[in-house]
Design an enzyme around this catalytic site. Structure first.
Site, PDB file in Angstrom:
ATOM      1  N   LYS A  54       0.838  -1.207   0.000  1.00 36.65           N
ATOM      2  CA  LYS A  54       0.000   0.000   0.000  1.00 36.65           C
ATOM      3  C   LYS A  54       0.871   1.255   0.000  1.00 36.65           C
ATOM      4  O   LYS A  54       0.600   2.212  -0.727  1.00 36.65           O
ATOM      5  CB  LYS A  54      -0.956  -0.024   1.200  1.00 36.65           C
ATOM      6  CG  LYS A  54      -2.042  -1.102   1.063  1.00 36.65           C
ATOM      7  CD  LYS A  54      -2.840  -1.362   2.334  1.00 36.65           C
ATOM      8  CE  LYS A  54      -3.726  -2.591   2.132  1.00 36.65           C
ATOM      9  NZ  LYS A  54      -4.546  -2.953   3.306  1.00 36.65           N
ATOM     10  N   GLN A  98      -4.991  -1.621   9.445  1.00 37.83           N
ATOM     11  CA  GLN A  98      -4.817  -2.950   8.855  1.00 37.83           C
ATOM     12  C   GLN A  98      -5.396  -4.018   9.792  1.00 37.83           C
ATOM     13  O   GLN A  98      -5.123  -4.028  10.990  1.00 37.83           O
ATOM     14  CB  GLN A  98      -3.325  -3.201   8.589  1.00 37.83           C
ATOM     15  CG  GLN A  98      -3.028  -4.478   7.834  1.00 37.83           C
ATOM     16  CD  GLN A  98      -3.555  -4.490   6.394  1.00 37.83           C
ATOM     17  OE1 GLN A  98      -3.677  -3.450   5.762  1.00 37.83           O
ATOM     18  NE2 GLN A  98      -3.888  -5.663   5.891  1.00 37.83           N
ATOM     19  N   ASP A 121     -11.219   2.177   3.394  1.00 43.87           N
ATOM     20  CA  ASP A 121     -11.484   0.740   3.266  1.00 43.87           C
ATOM     21  C   ASP A 121     -12.960   0.467   2.984  1.00 43.87           C
ATOM     22  O   ASP A 121     -13.321  -0.639   2.594  1.00 43.87           O
ATOM     23  CB  ASP A 121     -11.123   0.020   4.580  1.00 43.87           C
ATOM     24  CG  ASP A 121      -9.738  -0.619   4.560  1.00 43.87           C
ATOM     25  OD1 ASP A 121      -9.307  -1.059   3.483  1.00 43.87           O
ATOM     26  OD2 ASP A 121      -9.108  -0.671   5.637  1.00 43.87           O
TER      27      ASP A 121
END
Ligand code: GUN
Length: 283
Positions: A54, A98, A121
């Site tokens: 990422k 995460q 997300d």
């Protein structure tokens, strides 16, 4: 018939370069670059690889990124206070925590703490709800990447029998919602589904997201079906593989995604798109 391998790496690179162009336009018009804040707690090796990917993608796209590494012993209060700080930071557009989190920290509570307008997300219930009602702010990254892959491969979703196997909040449920929004006839199958083979053999589009190495062989596949493999598994030799037995299935299916190089790169590309979107709605 015969398999056409869908090149997720190539499509992801194209999307990243489109995002990079948009970022340059923002800079040219005197605005700052979009910024993503990635928070990782503990030392799960797979998570570390994902986070590094990422960061690298941000660099490729001209998106500023900040990665905050917390020890596995971090408390919920410490994590919340960090999220609060980033929620209130006008220079941060996207916040990504995460998953999985260290044991003892409730993921749902953490997701709720992220401001919905920074939730790149698309995990916050407000954003999940907006996807379901057809009024999305962000699109969930892996599911949106899957839709892009199908379109890129020329697969018609409208009217197609779509079978999603797996019902996680990250993949199974939201990809079912997006396929429905594209007018697919959607079945969400899972570990309690009776006669799974009978169900998947009806699929014009099969999305495999169960986390079991090479589970789906040709007995599960309708000839010519498009096959999307979301698995990131290890085979008996420790080699990265998907939920689909690629070599067995490739001879009879239609377009199929490889592992690696299929869905994975697309997840990251769609995250870049969401981060750009977050920056645009902030300004
Ligand atoms: N863990 C596995 N996939 C994901 C993802 O897409 N986002 C986050 N935040 N964590 C994950």
């Amino acid at each position: 018939m015969g398999a056409c391998v869908i090149d997720g790496k190539a499509l992801a690179a194209k999307i990243r370069s489109e995002v990079a162009n948009e970022c340059e336009k923002m800079v040219a018009s005197g605005k700052r670059r979009p910024k993503l804040c990635v928070i990782i707690a503990g030392d799960d090796p797979a998570s570390k690889v994902y986070v590094r990917n990422k960061q690298k993608a941000c660099g490729d796209c001209g998106i500023d990124s900040e990665t905050i590494e917390l020890p596995g012993t971090v408390t919920k209060e410490e994590l919340f206070s960090l999220i609060d700080e980033k929620n209130g930071d006008g220079n941060v557009d996207g916040i990504l925590v995460q998953l999985p989190l260290p044991r003892g920290i409730d993921e749902k509570e953490v997701i709720l703490r992220i401001s919905p307008d920074k939730d790149v997300d698309c995990f916050h219930p407000v954003n999940v709800g907006r996807v379901y009602t057809g009024d999305p702010l962000f699109l969930p990254c892996t599911p949106a990447g899957i839709i892009e892959l199908l379109k890129y491969a020329g697969v018609t979703i409208s009217g197609a029998n779509c079978v999603v196997v797996g019902r996680s909040n990250i993949v199974g449920k939201p990809v079912s919602a997006l396929l429905l929004a594209e007018n697919g006839t959607v079945t969400t199958a899972h570990s309690k589904t009776r006669d799974l083979k009978k169900v998947t053999r009806e699929a014009d589009i099969l999305v495999a997201a169960i986390g079991k190495p090479k589970f789906f062989n040709r007995e599960y596949i309708k000839p010519g079906a498009a096959v999307i493999d979301v698995g990131m598994d290890r085979d008996e030799n420790g080699k990265l593989c998907g939920d689909v037995d690629f070599d067995d299935v490739a001879g009879i299916c239609g377009p199929i995604t490889p592992v690696p190089g299929g869905v994975g790169p697309m997840t990251v590309a769609m995250l870049m798109k969401n981060t750009l979107k977050a920056a645009m709605i902030r300004k």
